[in-house]
Motif scaffolding. Structure first.
Motif, PDB file in Angstrom:
ATOM      1  N   HIS A 109       3.673  -6.014   6.521  1.00 17.16           N
ATOM      2  CA  HIS A 109       2.437  -6.374   5.816  1.00 17.16           C
ATOM      3  C   HIS A 109       2.158  -5.400   4.670  1.00 17.16           C
ATOM      4  CE1 HIS A 109      -1.775  -7.582   5.246  1.00 17.16           C
ATOM      5  NE2 HIS A 109      -2.101  -6.303   5.342  1.00 17.16           N
ATOM      6  N   LEU A 110       2.535  -4.123   4.863  1.00 16.15           N
ATOM      7  CA  LEU A 110       2.244  -3.103   3.856  1.00 16.15           C
ATOM      8  C   LEU A 110       3.409  -2.816   2.917  1.00 16.15           C
ATOM      9  CD1 LEU A 110       0.428  -0.542   6.179  1.00 16.15           C
ATOM     10  CD2 LEU A 110      -0.657  -2.046   4.497  1.00 16.15           C
ATOM     11  N   LEU A 111       4.637  -2.927   3.416  1.00 16.83           N
ATOM     12  CA  LEU A 111       5.795  -2.485   2.647  1.00 16.83           C
ATOM     13  C   LEU A 111       6.884  -3.540   2.495  1.00 16.83           C
ATOM     14  CD1 LEU A 111       6.201   1.045   4.299  1.00 16.83           C
ATOM     15  CD2 LEU A 111       5.184   0.549   2.074  1.00 16.83           C
ATOM     16  N   GLY A 112       6.753  -4.666   3.159  1.00 20.35           N
ATOM     17  CA  GLY A 112       7.800  -5.680   3.141  1.00 20.35           C
ATOM     18  C   GLY A 112       7.881  -6.426   1.823  1.00 20.35           C
ATOM     19  N   PRO A 113       8.888  -7.299   1.690  1.00 18.61           N
ATOM     20  CA  PRO A 113       9.055  -8.068   0.441  1.00 18.61           C
ATOM     21  C   PRO A 113       7.900  -9.015   0.166  1.00 18.61           C
ATOM     22  CG  PRO A 113      10.545  -8.846   2.167  1.00 18.61           C
ATOM     23  CD  PRO A 113       9.939  -7.584   2.668  1.00 18.61           C
ATOM     24  N   LEU A 114       7.171  -9.423   1.209  1.00 20.83           N
ATOM     25  CA  LEU A 114       6.023 -10.317   1.039  1.00 20.83           C
ATOM     26  C   LEU A 114       4.715  -9.589   1.347  1.00 20.83           C
ATOM     27  CD1 LEU A 114       7.472 -13.550   2.702  1.00 20.83           C
ATOM     28  CD2 LEU A 114       7.423 -12.958   0.271  1.00 20.83           C
ATOM     29  N   ALA A 115       4.680  -8.310   1.090  1.00 20.52           N
ATOM     30  CA  ALA A 115       3.491  -7.506   1.385  1.00 20.52           C
ATOM     31  C   ALA A 115       2.306  -7.952   0.535  1.00 20.52           C
ATOM     32  CB  ALA A 115       3.785  -6.029   1.131  1.00 20.52           C
ATOM     33  N   LYS A 116       1.120  -7.825   1.099  1.00 17.40           N
ATOM     34  CA  LYS A 116      -0.100  -8.131   0.350  1.00 17.40           C
ATOM     35  C   LYS A 116      -0.257  -7.121  -0.788  1.00 17.40           C
ATOM     36  CE  LYS A 116      -1.313 -11.531   2.999  1.00 17.40           C
ATOM     37  NZ  LYS A 116      -1.317 -12.929   2.497  1.00 17.40           N
ATOM     38  N   ARG A 117      -0.478  -7.628  -1.998  1.00 20.56           N
ATOM     39  CA  ARG A 117      -0.451  -6.768  -3.185  1.00 20.56           C
ATOM     40  C   ARG A 117      -1.493  -5.658  -3.126  1.00 20.56           C
ATOM     41  NH1 ARG A 117      -0.602  -9.805  -8.806  1.00 20.56           N
ATOM     42  NH2 ARG A 117       1.317 -10.596  -7.851  1.00 20.56           N
ATOM     43  N   ASP A 118      -2.744  -6.010  -2.806  1.00 17.99           N
ATOM     44  CA  ASP A 118      -3.806  -4.999  -2.780  1.00 17.99           C
ATOM     45  C   ASP A 118      -3.556  -3.970  -1.682  1.00 17.99           C
ATOM     46  OD1 ASP A 118      -5.002  -6.313  -4.855  1.00 17.99           O
ATOM     47  OD2 ASP A 118      -6.435  -7.409  -3.596  1.00 17.99           O
ATOM     48  N   CYS A 119      -3.128  -4.447  -0.510  1.00 15.81           N
ATOM     49  CA  CYS A 119      -2.870  -3.533   0.599  1.00 15.81           C
ATOM     50  C   CYS A 119      -1.707  -2.602   0.277  1.00 15.81           C
ATOM     51  CB  CYS A 119      -2.575  -4.313   1.875  1.00 15.81           C
ATOM     52  SG  CYS A 119      -3.957  -5.333   2.456  1.00 15.81           S
ATOM     53  N   ALA A 120      -0.651  -3.166  -0.316  1.00 18.38           N
ATOM     54  CA  ALA A 120       0.521  -2.362  -0.653  1.00 18.38           C
ATOM     55  C   ALA A 120       0.178  -1.308  -1.701  1.00 18.38           C
ATOM     56  CB  ALA A 120       1.642  -3.264  -1.159  1.00 18.38           C
ATOM     57  N   LYS A 121      -0.666  -1.670  -2.656  1.00 24.06           N
ATOM     58  CA  LYS A 121      -1.047  -0.710  -3.703  1.00 24.06           C
ATOM     59  C   LYS A 121      -1.847   0.450  -3.120  1.00 24.06           C
ATOM     60  CE  LYS A 121      -3.529  -0.413  -8.102  1.00 24.06           C
ATOM     61  NZ  LYS A 121      -4.324  -1.170  -9.119  1.00 24.06           N
ATOM     62  N   GLN A 122      -2.820   0.128  -2.261  1.00 27.36           N
ATOM     63  CA  GLN A 122      -3.630   1.195  -1.667  1.00 27.36           C
ATOM     64  C   GLN A 122      -2.794   2.055  -0.705  1.00 27.36           C
ATOM     65  OE1 GLN A 122      -7.578   0.328  -0.235  1.00 27.36           O
ATOM     66  NE2 GLN A 122      -7.681  -1.572  -1.413  1.00 27.36           N
ATOM     67  N   PHE A 123      -1.869   1.405   0.001  1.00 27.66           N
ATOM     68  CA  PHE A 123      -1.037   2.165   0.932  1.00 27.66           C
ATOM     69  C   PHE A 123      -0.120   3.125   0.174  1.00 27.66           C
ATOM     70  CE2 PHE A 123       2.729   2.768   3.609  1.00 27.66           C
ATOM     71  CZ  PHE A 123       2.134   3.229   4.769  1.00 27.66           C
ATOM     72  N   ALA A 124       0.396   2.704  -0.967  1.00 27.24           N
ATOM     73  CA  ALA A 124       1.256   3.580  -1.762  1.00 27.24           C
ATOM     74  C   ALA A 124       0.503   4.803  -2.253  1.00 27.24           C
ATOM     75  CB  ALA A 124       1.832   2.797  -2.949  1.00 27.24           C
ATOM     76  N   GLU A 125      -0.808   4.671  -2.435  1.00 27.99           N
ATOM     77  CA  GLU A 125      -1.610   5.770  -2.959  1.00 27.99           C
ATOM     78  C   GLU A 125      -2.100   6.719  -1.865  1.00 27.99           C
ATOM     79  OE1 GLU A 125      -4.741   3.847  -5.022  1.00 27.99           O
ATOM     80  OE2 GLU A 125      -3.502   3.221  -6.739  1.00 27.99           O
ATOM     81  N   ARG A 126      -2.458   6.173  -0.699  1.00 27.78           N
ATOM     82  CA  ARG A 126      -3.088   7.023   0.308  1.00 27.78           C
ATOM     83  C   ARG A 126      -2.717   6.656   1.744  1.00 27.78           C
ATOM     84  NH1 ARG A 126      -7.910   4.496   2.077  1.00 27.78           N
ATOM     85  NH2 ARG A 126      -8.373   2.554   0.978  1.00 27.78           N
ATOM     86  N   GLY A 127      -1.486   6.158   1.920  1.00 31.04           N
ATOM     87  CA  GLY A 127      -1.042   5.768   3.250  1.00 31.04           C
ATOM     88  C   GLY A 127       0.092   6.637   3.760  1.00 31.04           C
ATOM     89  N   CYS A 128       0.136   6.871   5.070  1.00 27.70           N
ATOM     90  CA  CYS A 128       1.208   7.639   5.707  1.00 27.70           C
ATOM     91  C   CYS A 128       2.341   6.695   6.086  1.00 27.70           C
ATOM     92  CB  CYS A 128       0.681   8.364   6.940  1.00 27.70           C
ATOM     93  SG  CYS A 128       1.965   9.212   7.898  1.00 27.70           S
ATOM     94  N   SER A 129       3.539   6.979   5.661  1.00 31.48           N
ATOM     95  CA  SER A 129       4.679   6.097   5.903  1.00 31.48           C
ATOM     96  C   SER A 129       5.155   6.133   7.345  1.00 31.48           C
ATOM     97  CB  SER A 129       5.838   6.482   4.980  1.00 31.48           C
ATOM     98  OG  SER A 129       6.240   7.825   5.214  1.00 31.48           O
ATOM     99  N   LEU A 130       4.673   7.091   8.155  1.00 28.83           N
ATOM    100  CA  LEU A 130       5.101   7.188   9.550  1.00 28.83           C
ATOM    101  C   LEU A 130       4.128   6.470  10.484  1.00 28.83           C
ATOM    102  CD1 LEU A 130       6.376  10.874   9.750  1.00 28.83           C
ATOM    103  CD2 LEU A 130       7.717   8.788   9.553  1.00 28.83           C
ATOM    104  N   CYS A 131       2.871   6.884  10.500  1.00 33.11           N
ATOM    105  CA  CYS A 131       1.901   6.274  11.419  1.00 33.11           C
ATOM    106  C   CYS A 131       1.161   5.102  10.792  1.00 33.11           C
ATOM    107  CB  CYS A 131       0.904   7.317  11.906  1.00 33.11           C
ATOM    108  SG  CYS A 131      -0.154   8.003  10.605  1.00 33.11           S
TER     109      CYS A 131
END
Length: 368
Positions: free
Chosen positions: A65-87
């Protein structure tokens, strides 16, 4: 004019749809939403997106949902800025994320050299030889009633891992050749080679690292199984006060317990191979190597033979990480679906339905 009327009618129909507060599916009738909540098993313990608040069935689904090829654009953008790739958690600032990542990204378990030191210092064979007696006919008469191999917390958890060699005509029969038990702080409680009860036909050296000479003076399987049960039950296996039995952590525990001949209560087992948030999106089991790399941040079994301490420590660390997960659960006691009438359920909001829905699994955060 007619187009405006049709558009307004469509908007009115869309507004009357009822949206699931967990997976965001929409239904034409509230009855359908209630039936969906009864079947789906959504709960506040499911992995949740920190941006859109959507709940996913497993962490791999949240990752897609956050990083996949069909990830939601807004969620992926915010996750790239302030998301932890592990948890897969979100944080309010880059500084908070950097501080968290330091503690979230774990270092590998101790090196093979240190593990060998543990193994020599906790040599079960030597320990028993100092405490046991041998009868004249060579039969073992030692018991573990007074042998303390428990961790500091009598009601804590321990992790178990076994290394199996092959038996039988084609070497496909799993035989226990090595056992490791660690506590919640990765301290070794038991690490020893095991003498299987049947002849070994395949040492599986590339996977196990076990050589024939390693098992020459190894302890019998029965004695090692008794030692493991002593740790699990904080005393003899048939001790009447079972309330102090430990939680048992591992990866594919069924096979480890089977090769040891131990029947441990299922409600005390915490298996990282079958814990729903750690499954694949297809509900298949993930390998321990993948889970360690993806959710702990380091590599195990990297082109070398499996070491039971490394695998047991990785399973325990995964358990601790899942146990420490923070969920938006209310402390207020609410009646669940089964105790409410359907009409009463239809009067509740989607968020209230999610709060009282019957979870499909027992979350490890409740072990705290």
């Amino acid at each position: 004019m007619e187009n405006s009327f049709v558009s307004a009618q469509n908007d009115s129909q869309a507004a009357r749809r009822f949206k699931c507060a967990a997976c965001f599916k929409q239904f034409k009738k509230k009855t359908f939403l209630v039936e969906h909540m009864e079947r789906a098993g959504h709960s506040l313990h499911d992995p949740r997106c920190g941006s859109c608040n959507k709940y996913c069935r497993c962490l791999d689904a949240l990752r897609e949902h956050l990083l996949g090829p069909l990830a939601k654009r807004d969620c992926a953008k915010q996750f790239a800025e302030r998301g932890c790739s592990l948890c897969l958690s979100f944080f309010g600032s880059h500084d908070a994320l950097a501080s968290h990542y330091t503690s979230c990204h774990l270092a590998p378990s101790p090196s093979q050299t240190l593990v060998r030191h543990f193994e020599s210092s906790l040599d079960l064979n030597k320990d028993i030889s100092n405490k046991r007696g041998h009868s004249d006919n060579g039969q073992d008469n030692f018991t573990f009633e007074n042998w303390a191999l428990t961790s500091g917390n009598p009601q804590g958890a321990v992790a178990l891992d076994c290394v199996m060699v092959g038996g039988g005509q084609d070497g496909s029969l799993d035989l226990c050749a090595r056992v490791c038990v660690v506590d919640e702080c990765d301290n070794v409680l038991l690490l020893t080679y095991v003498q299987p009860q049947l002849p070994i036909t395949d040492y599986r050296f590339n996977i196990t690292g076990v050589q024939p000479e390693d098992l020459v003076d190894a302890m019998p399987l029965k004695i090692v199984a008794e030692a493991v049960e002593t740790i699990l039950y904080n005393g003899p296996k048939y001790w009447t006060n079972r309330k102090y039995a430990k939680l048992l952590v591992g990866h594919s525990l069924y096979f480890d317990l089977k090769c040891l001949g131990i029947d441990y209560p299922s409600h005390l087992c915490r298996d990282t191979a079958h814990y729903p948030p750690l499954l694949k999106t297809s509900n298949a089991c993930n390998k321990l190597q993948y889970l360690t790399k993806t959710y702990l941040g380091y590599q195990i079994q990297d082109g070398a033979a499996h070491h039971p301490y490394e695998d047991a420590a990785a399973a325990m660390r995964l358990y601790r990480r899942m146990k420490m997960a923070v969920h938006q659960c209310t402390s207020e006691k609410r009646e669940l679906f089964a105790s409410r009438r359907k009409k009463d359920l239809e009067n509740l909001s989607p968020e209230a339905l999610l709060e009282i829905s019957n979870p499909r699994f027992q979350c490890w955060c409740l072990d705290s």
